[in-house]
Scaffold this motif. Structure first.
Motif, PDB file in Angstrom:
ATOM      1  N   LEU A 164       0.821  -1.203   0.000  1.00  0.00           N
ATOM      2  CA  LEU A 164       0.000   0.000   0.000  1.00  0.00           C
ATOM      3  C   LEU A 164       0.860   1.260   0.000  1.00  0.00           C
ATOM      4  CD1 LEU A 164      -2.974   1.079   0.446  1.00  0.00           C
ATOM      5  CD2 LEU A 164      -2.426   1.084   2.865  1.00  0.00           C
ATOM      6  N   SER A 165       2.055   1.169   0.560  1.00  0.00           N
ATOM      7  CA  SER A 165       2.918   2.343   0.661  1.00  0.00           C
ATOM      8  C   SER A 165       3.292   2.897  -0.709  1.00  0.00           C
ATOM      9  CB  SER A 165       4.176   2.025   1.463  1.00  0.00           C
ATOM     10  OG  SER A 165       5.012   1.149   0.747  1.00  0.00           O
ATOM     11  N   GLY A 166       3.104   2.110  -1.745  1.00  0.00           N
ATOM     12  CA  GLY A 166       3.370   2.590  -3.092  1.00  0.00           C
ATOM     13  C   GLY A 166       2.289   3.505  -3.629  1.00  0.00           C
ATOM     14  N   ILE A 167       1.247   3.740  -2.853  1.00  0.00           N
ATOM     15  CA  ILE A 167       0.154   4.606  -3.305  1.00  0.00           C
ATOM     16  C   ILE A 167       0.688   6.010  -3.542  1.00  0.00           C
ATOM     17  CG2 ILE A 167      -1.931   5.816  -2.556  1.00  0.00           C
ATOM     18  CD1 ILE A 167      -2.919   3.369  -1.331  1.00  0.00           C
ATOM     19  N   LYS A 168       0.378   6.539  -4.656  1.00  0.00           N
ATOM     20  CA  LYS A 168       0.723   7.927  -4.964  1.00  0.00           C
ATOM     21  C   LYS A 168      -0.585   8.687  -5.107  1.00  0.00           C
ATOM     22  CE  LYS A 168       5.113   7.246  -5.224  1.00  0.00           C
ATOM     23  NZ  LYS A 168       5.799   7.414  -3.999  1.00  0.00           N
ATOM     24  N   ALA A 169      -0.512   9.975  -5.050  1.00  0.00           N
ATOM     25  CA  ALA A 169      -1.713  10.801  -5.086  1.00  0.00           C
ATOM     26  C   ALA A 169      -2.508  10.610  -6.372  1.00  0.00           C
ATOM     27  CB  ALA A 169      -1.346  12.267  -4.908  1.00  0.00           C
ATOM     28  N   GLN A 170      -1.837  10.199  -7.445  1.00  0.00           N
ATOM     29  CA  GLN A 170      -2.548  10.055  -8.713  1.00  0.00           C
ATOM     30  C   GLN A 170      -3.345   8.748  -8.810  1.00  0.00           C
ATOM     31  OE1 GLN A 170       0.831  10.227  -8.528  1.00  0.00           O
ATOM     32  NE2 GLN A 170       1.770   8.671  -9.793  1.00  0.00           N
ATOM     33  N   ASN A 171      -3.197   7.861  -7.828  1.00  0.00           N
ATOM     34  CA  ASN A 171      -3.986   6.645  -7.864  1.00  0.00           C
ATOM     35  C   ASN A 171      -5.463   7.001  -7.873  1.00  0.00           C
ATOM     36  OD1 ASN A 171      -1.353   5.534  -6.562  1.00  0.00           O
ATOM     37  ND2 ASN A 171      -2.504   3.774  -7.261  1.00  0.00           N
ATOM     38  N   SER A 172      -6.203   6.243  -8.634  1.00  0.00           N
ATOM     39  CA  SER A 172      -7.626   6.519  -8.738  1.00  0.00           C
ATOM     40  C   SER A 172      -8.336   6.139  -7.445  1.00  0.00           C
ATOM     41  CB  SER A 172      -8.224   5.737  -9.908  1.00  0.00           C
ATOM     42  OG  SER A 172      -8.312   4.366  -9.565  1.00  0.00           O
ATOM     43  N   ASP A 173      -9.473   6.747  -7.243  1.00  0.00           N
ATOM     44  CA  ASP A 173     -10.282   6.414  -6.073  1.00  0.00           C
ATOM     45  C   ASP A 173     -10.705   4.945  -6.118  1.00  0.00           C
ATOM     46  OD1 ASP A 173     -10.067   8.930  -4.965  1.00  0.00           O
ATOM     47  OD2 ASP A 173     -11.918   9.670  -5.866  1.00  0.00           O
ATOM     48  N   GLN A 174     -10.884   4.405  -7.321  1.00  0.00           N
ATOM     49  CA  GLN A 174     -11.254   2.986  -7.445  1.00  0.00           C
ATOM     50  C   GLN A 174     -10.140   2.091  -6.909  1.00  0.00           C
ATOM     51  OE1 GLN A 174     -12.134   2.751 -11.658  1.00  0.00           O
ATOM     52  NE2 GLN A 174     -14.331   2.598 -11.228  1.00  0.00           N
ATOM     53  N   GLU A 175      -8.887   2.423  -7.234  1.00  0.00           N
ATOM     54  CA  GLU A 175      -7.761   1.637  -6.729  1.00  0.00           C
ATOM     55  C   GLU A 175      -7.681   1.711  -5.211  1.00  0.00           C
ATOM     56  OE1 GLU A 175      -4.243   1.741  -9.991  1.00  0.00           O
ATOM     57  OE2 GLU A 175      -4.911   3.700  -9.272  1.00  0.00           O
ATOM     58  N   ILE A 176      -7.864   2.910  -4.680  1.00  0.00           N
ATOM     59  CA  ILE A 176      -7.806   3.094  -3.232  1.00  0.00           C
ATOM     60  C   ILE A 176      -8.972   2.363  -2.568  1.00  0.00           C
ATOM     61  CG2 ILE A 176      -7.989   4.803  -1.376  1.00  0.00           C
ATOM     62  CD1 ILE A 176      -6.314   6.651  -3.256  1.00  0.00           C
ATOM     63  N   ASP A 177     -10.157   2.425  -3.181  1.00  0.00           N
ATOM     64  CA  ASP A 177     -11.308   1.685  -2.642  1.00  0.00           C
ATOM     65  C   ASP A 177     -11.048   0.181  -2.644  1.00  0.00           C
ATOM     66  OD1 ASP A 177     -12.713   3.992  -2.142  1.00  0.00           O
ATOM     67  OD2 ASP A 177     -13.980   3.846  -3.951  1.00  0.00           O
ATOM     68  N   LEU A 178     -10.406  -0.318  -3.707  1.00  0.00           N
ATOM     69  CA  LEU A 178     -10.083  -1.745  -3.782  1.00  0.00           C
ATOM     70  C   LEU A 178      -9.104  -2.126  -2.669  1.00  0.00           C
ATOM     71  CD1 LEU A 178     -10.178  -4.517  -5.188  1.00  0.00           C
ATOM     72  CD2 LEU A 178      -8.321  -3.722  -6.653  1.00  0.00           C
ATOM     73  N   ILE A 179      -8.058  -1.330  -2.504  1.00  0.00           N
ATOM     74  CA  ILE A 179      -7.080  -1.596  -1.457  1.00  0.00           C
ATOM     75  C   ILE A 179      -7.740  -1.531  -0.084  1.00  0.00           C
ATOM     76  CG2 ILE A 179      -5.013  -0.667  -0.325  1.00  0.00           C
ATOM     77  CD1 ILE A 179      -4.073   0.131  -3.206  1.00  0.00           C
ATOM     78  N   SER A 180      -8.584  -0.538   0.126  1.00  0.00           N
ATOM     79  CA  SER A 180      -9.296  -0.408   1.409  1.00  0.00           C
ATOM     80  C   SER A 180     -10.199  -1.602   1.659  1.00  0.00           C
ATOM     81  CB  SER A 180     -10.131   0.874   1.425  1.00  0.00           C
ATOM     82  OG  SER A 180      -9.305   1.999   1.363  1.00  0.00           O
ATOM     83  N   SER A 181     -10.860  -2.066   0.619  1.00  0.00           N
ATOM     84  CA  SER A 181     -11.738  -3.225   0.745  1.00  0.00           C
ATOM     85  C   SER A 181     -10.962  -4.488   1.135  1.00  0.00           C
ATOM     86  CB  SER A 181     -12.478  -3.451  -0.579  1.00  0.00           C
ATOM     87  OG  SER A 181     -13.251  -4.611  -0.524  1.00  0.00           O
ATOM     88  N   ILE A 182      -9.818  -4.672   0.504  1.00  0.00           N
ATOM     89  CA  ILE A 182      -8.973  -5.828   0.832  1.00  0.00           C
ATOM     90  C   ILE A 182      -8.473  -5.720   2.265  1.00  0.00           C
ATOM     91  CG2 ILE A 182      -6.797  -7.000   0.309  1.00  0.00           C
ATOM     92  CD1 ILE A 182      -7.293  -6.139  -2.672  1.00  0.00           C
TER      93      ILE A 182
END
Length: 157
Positions: A15-33
């Protein structure tokens, strides 16, 4: 307990590889997992009687729902910090610290609220387990996130 949390921490390292440009869908997927992993961690570590299980998970699901807006606030705040690579003005740093404090305070208040609710319905033993496990997970997640975001520093010119 620590072996299961190791899996969560490894996931957080990814998750630490998340950058600000990641889409909300990607962040939602990571949060869901992450949410699923946390639920598994709770399930493996709570000592519930057969009769308490249904009530606990009903209350826990309410807790998760109530936690969602705070999690989104925190993620958005972290995205802002990452986007600027920690180089914020003094005013921005002060604002971010105030917002981080507010979300942490709200999250702790929510944990206490659900501790009391669980204690009322299932007793102090189950409530204490909930409090301890949630506190442990939150501390580990916060530490992993803090290791992966840039330190506040002078603005880049």
């Amino acid at each position: 307990m620590k072996k299961q949390l190791l899996a969560i921490c490894i996931f957080l390292m990814a998750l630490s590889g998340i950058k600000a440009q990641n889409s909300d869908q990607e962040i939602d997927l990571i949060s869901s997992i992450l949410k699923s992993e946390i639920k598994v961690f709770f399930a493996q570590n709570m000592k519930l009687s057969t009769t308490d299980t249904e009530t606990f998970w009903r209350i826990y699901d309410e807790f998760e729902q109530a936690l969602k807006p705070l999690s989104h606030q925190r993620i958005n705040l972290l995205k802002e910090i990452i986007k600027k690579e920690g180089a914020l003005s003094d005013t921005e740093v002060d604002e971010k610290i105030a917002l981080l404090y507010k979300t942490q305070k709200s999250r702790l208040a929510l944990r206490i609220k659900y501790y009391k609710k669980i204690k009322k319905e299932l007793g102090i033993s189950v409530a204490a387990q909930f409090y301890q496990i949630d506190s442990y997970i939150f501390t580990q997640v916060a530490a992993s996130i803090n290791e992966s975001i840039p330190m506040f520093g002078p603005q880049k010119k």
